[in-house]
Design a protein around this motif. Sequence first.
Motif, PDB file in Angstrom:
ATOM      1  N   ASN A   1       6.893  13.642   2.177  1.00 50.20           N
ATOM      2  CA  ASN A   1       5.817  13.284   3.252  1.00 50.20           C
ATOM      3  C   ASN A   1       6.627  12.543   4.470  1.00 50.20           C
ATOM      4  OD1 ASN A   1       3.816  12.088   4.909  1.00 50.20           O
ATOM      5  ND2 ASN A   1       2.482  11.799   3.312  1.00 50.20           N
ATOM      6  N   PRO A   2       6.798  13.164   5.461  1.00 51.38           N
ATOM      7  CA  PRO A   2       7.571  12.599   6.672  1.00 51.38           C
ATOM      8  C   PRO A   2       6.863  11.413   7.175  1.00 51.38           C
ATOM      9  CG  PRO A   2       6.641  14.665   7.533  1.00 51.38           C
ATOM     10  CD  PRO A   2       6.215  14.495   6.045  1.00 51.38           C
TER      11      PRO A   2
ATOM     12  N   MET B   1      -0.004   1.235  12.682  1.00 49.47           N
ATOM     13  CA  MET B   1       0.087   2.375  12.007  1.00 49.47           C
ATOM     14  C   MET B   1      -1.287   3.388  11.772  1.00 49.47           C
ATOM     15  SD  MET B   1       2.692   1.180   9.203  1.00 49.47           S
ATOM     16  CE  MET B   1       4.451   1.088   9.384  1.00 49.47           C
TER      17      MET B   1
ATOM     18  N   GLN C   1      -4.290   4.785   1.981  1.00 50.13           N
ATOM     19  CA  GLN C   1      -3.849   3.862   1.603  1.00 50.13           C
ATOM     20  C   GLN C   1      -4.135   2.627   2.573  1.00 50.13           C
ATOM     21  OE1 GLN C   1      -2.487   3.630  -1.380  1.00 50.13           O
ATOM     22  NE2 GLN C   1      -3.152   5.355  -1.536  1.00 50.13           N
ATOM     23  N   LEU C   2      -3.958   2.966   3.798  1.00 48.78           N
ATOM     24  CA  LEU C   2      -4.124   1.946   4.967  1.00 48.78           C
ATOM     25  C   LEU C   2      -5.398   1.541   5.526  1.00 48.78           C
ATOM     26  CD1 LEU C   2      -1.025   2.689   6.984  1.00 48.78           C
ATOM     27  CD2 LEU C   2      -1.216   1.270   4.889  1.00 48.78           C
TER      28      LEU C   2
ATOM     29  N   PRO D   1       3.387  16.760  10.682  1.00 52.05           N
ATOM     30  CA  PRO D   1       3.011  16.720   9.577  1.00 52.05           C
ATOM     31  C   PRO D   1       1.742  17.322   9.063  1.00 52.05           C
ATOM     32  CG  PRO D   1       2.445  14.755  10.689  1.00 52.05           C
ATOM     33  CD  PRO D   1       3.273  15.800  11.588  1.00 52.05           C
TER      34      PRO D   1
ATOM     35  N   GLN E   1       0.849  -1.204  -0.020  1.00 51.39           N
ATOM     36  CA  GLN E   1       0.109   0.139   0.126  1.00 51.39           C
ATOM     37  C   GLN E   1       0.883   1.181   0.080  1.00 51.39           C
ATOM     38  OE1 GLN E   1      -2.679  -2.275  -0.729  1.00 51.39           O
ATOM     39  NE2 GLN E   1      -3.490  -0.127  -0.271  1.00 51.39           N
ATOM     40  N   LEU E   2       1.879   1.166   0.640  1.00 53.15           N
ATOM     41  CA  LEU E   2       2.686   2.457   0.951  1.00 53.15           C
ATOM     42  C   LEU E   2       3.876   2.809  -0.021  1.00 53.15           C
ATOM     43  CD1 LEU E   2       3.054   2.601   4.749  1.00 53.15           C
ATOM     44  CD2 LEU E   2       1.072   3.564   3.297  1.00 53.15           C
TER      45      LEU E   2
ATOM     46  N   THR F   1      -2.995  11.016   3.147  1.00 54.09           N
ATOM     47  CA  THR F   1      -2.242  10.321   1.997  1.00 54.09           C
ATOM     48  C   THR F   1      -2.134   8.893   2.423  1.00 54.09           C
ATOM     49  OG1 THR F   1      -0.877  12.136   1.149  1.00 54.09           O
ATOM     50  CG2 THR F   1      -0.177  10.132   0.660  1.00 54.09           C
ATOM     51  N   VAL F   2      -1.600   8.634   3.732  1.00 53.51           N
ATOM     52  CA  VAL F   2      -1.368   7.529   4.335  1.00 53.51           C
ATOM     53  C   VAL F   2      -2.428   6.834   4.580  1.00 53.51           C
ATOM     54  CG1 VAL F   2       0.036   6.173   5.806  1.00 53.51           C
ATOM     55  CG2 VAL F   2       0.931   8.172   4.875  1.00 53.51           C
TER      56      VAL F   2
ATOM     57  N   PHE G   1      -1.971   4.889  15.230  1.00 52.60           N
ATOM     58  CA  PHE G   1      -1.032   5.876  15.352  1.00 52.60           C
ATOM     59  C   PHE G   1      -1.603   7.271  14.573  1.00 52.60           C
ATOM     60  CE2 PHE G   1       2.662   8.530  14.273  1.00 52.60           C
ATOM     61  CZ  PHE G   1       2.998   8.878  15.259  1.00 52.60           C
ATOM     62  N   LEU G   2      -2.080   6.826  13.249  1.00 48.13           N
ATOM     63  CA  LEU G   2      -2.370   8.201  12.619  1.00 48.13           C
ATOM     64  C   LEU G   2      -3.733   8.887  13.193  1.00 48.13           C
ATOM     65  CD1 LEU G   2      -1.941   6.543   8.904  1.00 48.13           C
ATOM     66  CD2 LEU G   2      -0.570   8.300   9.986  1.00 48.13           C
TER      67      LEU G   2
ATOM     68  N   SER H   1      -2.725  16.827   4.897  1.00 48.35           N
ATOM     69  CA  SER H   1      -2.662  15.949   3.728  1.00 48.35           C
ATOM     70  C   SER H   1      -1.554  14.754   3.959  1.00 48.35           C
ATOM     71  CB  SER H   1      -1.914  16.964   2.514  1.00 48.35           C
ATOM     72  OG  SER H   1      -1.594  16.425   1.225  1.00 48.35           O
ATOM     73  N   ASP H   2      -0.397  15.023   4.453  1.00 50.62           N
ATOM     74  CA  ASP H   2       0.372  14.073   4.756  1.00 50.62           C
ATOM     75  C   ASP H   2       0.118  12.826   5.468  1.00 50.62           C
ATOM     76  OD1 ASP H   2       2.775  15.511   3.750  1.00 50.62           O
ATOM     77  OD2 ASP H   2       3.398  16.376   5.799  1.00 50.62           O
ATOM     78  N   ILE H   3      -0.866  13.011   6.442  1.00 51.37           N
ATOM     79  CA  ILE H   3      -1.696  11.973   7.198  1.00 51.37           C
ATOM     80  C   ILE H   3      -2.757  11.307   6.220  1.00 51.37           C
ATOM     81  CG2 ILE H   3      -3.098  11.608   9.046  1.00 51.37           C
ATOM     82  CD1 ILE H   3      -1.695  13.857  10.614  1.00 51.37           C
TER      83      ILE H   3
ATOM     84  N   MET I   1       7.227   5.343   7.659  1.00 46.12           N
ATOM     85  CA  MET I   1       6.783   4.309   7.667  1.00 46.12           C
ATOM     86  C   MET I   1       7.354   3.354   6.806  1.00 46.12           C
ATOM     87  SD  MET I   1       2.459   4.983   8.519  1.00 46.12           S
ATOM     88  CE  MET I   1       2.290   5.542  10.307  1.00 46.12           C
TER      89      MET I   1
ATOM     90  N   LEU J   1      -2.612  10.820  16.037  1.00 44.16           N
ATOM     91  CA  LEU J   1      -1.765  11.877  15.347  1.00 44.16           C
ATOM     92  C   LEU J   1      -2.972  13.108  15.032  1.00 44.16           C
ATOM     93  CD1 LEU J   1       1.240  12.069  15.067  1.00 44.16           C
ATOM     94  CD2 LEU J   1       0.862  11.360  12.568  1.00 44.16           C
TER      95      LEU J   1
END
Lengths: 258, 258
Positions: A173-174, B179, B115-116, B104, A115-116, B111-112, B182-183, B107-109, A179, B186
């Motif tokens: 993207n940090p 993960m 996917q997840l 972050p 996915q990532l 984006t992930v 965690f997001l 958008s950074d968050i 990850m 955040l």
Amino acid sequence: MTGMVKKNSAKAPRGPKRPAVICNEIKDWIVTQRLKPGDRLPQEKMLIERFRASKGTMREALRALEAQGLVTTRTGPGGGIFVAALGENRAMELLANYFFFRQPSISDIYTVRCQLEPELAASLVGHMQEEDYQRLEETMRVYDHPPETVGEEYQQRMAELDFHTALAELCPNPVLGFMCSFLQNLLRNLTVCRRIYDQPNPELRETGLSYQTRLLEALREQDAETVRSIMYKHMLSAWRYMESCEAEMKPEFLRLGK
Amino acid sequence: MTGMVKKNSAKAPRGPKRPAVICNEIKDWIVTQRLKPGDRLPQEKMLIERFRASKGTMREALRALEAQGLVTTRTGPGGGIFVAALGENRAMELLANYFFFRQPSISDIYTVRCQLEPELAASLVGHMQEEDYQRLEETMRVYDHPPETVGEEYQQRMAELDFHTALAELCPNPVLGFMCSFLQNLLRNLTVCRRIYDQPNPELRETGLSYQTRLLEALREQDAETVRSIMYKHMLSAWRYMESCEAEMKPEFLRLGK
DNA sequence: AGATATTTGTTCGTATGTATT
DNA sequence: TAATACATACGAACAAATATC
């Protein structure tokens, strides 16, 4: 005999402060004072009197903060205690402890990588310099030929992971970058992976190299969708290969067990 | 004279061992001895003589390990130092420090998350019990009606995140589950999000509720692909909404600054 | 280069807190 | 309640590191 600053009421009004408590108070202090990495904290002596703790207790608190990567200390004049930014490597070490007693399977890791990593690769389009391409190509040179020794076999597998880590370092993207790097580290350190990497994996190397070559091409052409697609297939292919290796060696492993 | 396993050269024959070094040695010891959570380490006294350190130094090392969640200590008879498994919450706290100075963006968050979260939702198919559905429905009841106070507004946003955290807890893949949790954390803690969550968000609530209702239906029907698709759209929708909120409040925020 | 001052790092003896028996 | 076993806390003395003169 010694002064005994404490104990003038029944229970624990100014009860002994444990290091963990002081630790949190210092943390709060950093937040409320809006301190940034590099800023000085009061020196040990000041902290001791500010928090009414003994030297030993204060040092335990500071060590705990240091272990979390929140402060660093330096001796000498001008030295002292400084706010620090938790580094990426340290953060990954700390997080790896979480998975130490919950060893994820290859499938667990690749489910997330699938996915990532494609998203990460796509995010690089428009963010790469010529020197970045060169660095990646240099890494690939480590495994652009069949290994000649068993040691080289393993070195090549590590270099392949380094290729992906280099991509992650370029990611704007940090969260995504961290990850992905972390998953790569997990693969580096998982014992089951190490066992696989130690064996001859000609197929893994060749197909991996081919995917990565095409990936760089697509990156140079700034074609995000192709980049994403190549990386996705790369991940699926590596996943399948790793799982088949795992299946093959399992009986062997059971035989060696007690 | 004294054994000194290391360094008998000029400088530091009985060189002072720093806590960090002892810390790593104890860590190695846990690994090589295959100790598991709950197992006892030798008591303080023994460790002191084993590692040739003083009490203070050893205590600093133990505090550092404790801060990393690797050991716990208990006083009293039968007490001592015990190997611990780093808990999920503690692990997230430690990792959150990494992003404290690298905040972050939304958008950074997302984006992930895009996917997840869909993958996570799909992974739950076939892993849910009736009580799990009930717990999720109960969480949804917190925001199945328009908020009446500003405080309730915020409570509802937190409950929406709790819904996703509850899903993550059911995930059989520990990496994916961690993960996603965690997001979510955040988002709970980012100041920009808090500011958004504090405002009226009728659209976010209504569309979110609708997505989640349909998600539970699809989960009950064990239709993984529909589950994945619903969650993906949910994430996209929330992302767009959060970004528009952010854009709206930015000027307002700038006005308040110095 | 060397002396000195500053600041953290280490050690030890002793006293206190806490939970089990 | 008392005895015991263990961690927790304190503080003074001393050692090491490092910037400055």
